[in-house]
Design an enzyme around this catalytic site. Structure first.
Site, PDB file in Angstrom:
ATOM      1  N   GLY A  48       0.833  -1.210   0.000  1.00  0.00           N
ATOM      2  CA  GLY A  48       0.000   0.000   0.000  1.00  0.00           C
ATOM      3  C   GLY A  48       0.859   1.247   0.000  1.00  0.00           C
ATOM      4  CD  GLN A 100      -4.520  10.404   2.954  1.00  0.00           C
ATOM      5  OE1 GLN A 100      -3.676  11.082   3.531  1.00  0.00           O
ATOM      6  NE2 GLN A 100      -5.748  10.797   2.790  1.00  0.00           N
ATOM      7  NE  ARG A 112      -5.811   7.337  17.319  1.00  0.00           N
ATOM      8  CZ  ARG A 112      -6.409   6.637  16.370  1.00  0.00           C
ATOM      9  NH1 ARG A 112      -6.956   5.456  16.663  1.00  0.00           N
ATOM     10  NH2 ARG A 112      -6.478   7.101  15.138  1.00  0.00           N
ATOM     11  CG  HIS A 119      -6.055  -1.211  15.588  1.00  0.00           C
ATOM     12  ND1 HIS A 119      -5.900  -0.065  16.329  1.00  0.00           N
ATOM     13  CD2 HIS A 119      -6.266  -0.814  14.312  1.00  0.00           C
ATOM     14  CE1 HIS A 119      -6.003   0.987  15.516  1.00  0.00           C
ATOM     15  NE2 HIS A 119      -6.230   0.554  14.288  1.00  0.00           N
TER      16      HIS A 119
END
Length: 328
Positions: A11, A15, A164, A189
């Site tokens: 990939g 992004q 996070r 996840h």
């Protein structure tokens, strides 16, 4: 200079790939003394391959001293050839009206093929990080499709959830993230994962002494961390990319170079610890040294935590059951 390292990234023109490749080439993953060859895989369609060529041109234009070579391809056998590390970033995103089980099926095809290709051509000690969602189950599929490779070297990324959670605790406490240790994210996840600060410290002081507030934990902290990805999509119109790439760098750097005794969260095949079925890819607290990780053992699990761990485990068992028939 240390020995050259070959890094496969799937990939690669997406992004996350775009946010990741330049940092790898700059030495942030393997160290500033380790030359890298980037082996980049994209889909076999004209648009994806053209985008990948553009990324390669930009990498060339950075003139990174550590970038010793590049390969761009649509063939997993070429991308994974002699790879020391493989970052499986590409996955099928969930489309409109697509059920979760359909998403699992589509990704099972991708990760079965990629696991088989790794088994065929990668180095025998290749270290694999799955970023593409559903990451835990995709990592399990790849691991099961590569019977000749070390199953311990197939991991899933929970470091974004970990980071996070660190950030939320830092804000709540008014302490730098670097001063917070022994945070854990258990499980999948997905929104069921369980961020757990029962053992965490800030400047060496137990955090539960500073935040003795189960209501904040249950009603603010856990939901904020678990829904953060959705909140970013809502705000930005796109899913987390730079923060996901950053977490992938953190995960691989700590795995390869060592966590210096600090606890980090990795999705790894269970060894039976904490009642998690053996072989299931599950988020655990680990420490790393010399390129290997060890699960932190024998932490007490209270009733509150068990409820959350059981929930995320049930989701993973359901995911695994839905794809088992596709595995060899």
């Amino acid at each position: 200079m240390k020995a050259l390292v070959r890094v496969a990234v799937t990939g690669a023109a997406g992004q996350i790939g775009y946010s990741l490749l330049f940092r790898i080439a700059a030495g942030e993953m393997f160290g500033k003394d380790r030359p890298v060859i980037l082996q980049m895989l994209e889909l076999p369609d004209e648009k994806a391959q053209a985008a990948l060529k553009g990324v390669m041109m930009e990498l060339e234009d950075c003139a990174f001293p550590l970038l010793a070579g590049m390969v761009v391809t649509d063939n997993p056998d070429i991308a994974f050839k002699d790879a020391d590390a493989a970052l499986l970033v590409g996955s099928r995103p969930r489309g409109p009206g697509m059920e979760r089980k359909d998403l699992l099926m589509e990704n099972a095809k991708i990760f079965t093929a990629q696991g088989a290709a790794l088994n065929k051509v990668a180095r025998r000690d290749v270290k694999v990080l799955v970023v593409g969602n559903p990451a835990n189950t995709n990592a399990y599929i790849a691991m099961k499709s590569a019977p000749d490779l070390n199953p311990k070297h197939f991991t899933a990324m929970l470091r974004l959830d970990h980071n996070r959670a660190l950030s939320q605790l830092s804000t709540k406490l008014g302490k730098p993230v670097a001063n917070i240790e022994k945070l854990i994210v258990w499980g999948n996840h997905s929104p069921t994962m369980y961020p757990d600060y029962r053992f965490a410290t800030a400047d060496g002081t137990p955090i539960i002494e500073a935040i003795n507030d189960q209501a904040w934990n249950a009603n603010s902290f856990i939901p904020t961390v678990s829904k953060r990805g959705a909140a970013i999509i809502e705000a930005r119109g796109l899913s987390s990319a730079a923060s996901a790439a950053n977490a992938a760098i953190d995960h691989m750097r700590d795995w390869l170079l060592g966590s210096n005794g600090k606890w980090i969260t990795m999705g790894v095949p269970s060894d039976g610890s904490y009642g998690i079925p053996e072989g299931m890819i599950f988020g655990f607290p680990v420490t790393t040294t010399n390129g290997e990780y060890s699960i932190v053992k024998d932490l007490p699990i209270d009733t509150f935590s068990k409820t959350y761990i059981d929930k995320t485990l049930a989701e993973l068992e359901e995911e695994r059951a839905s794809i088992t028939h596709l595995l060899r």
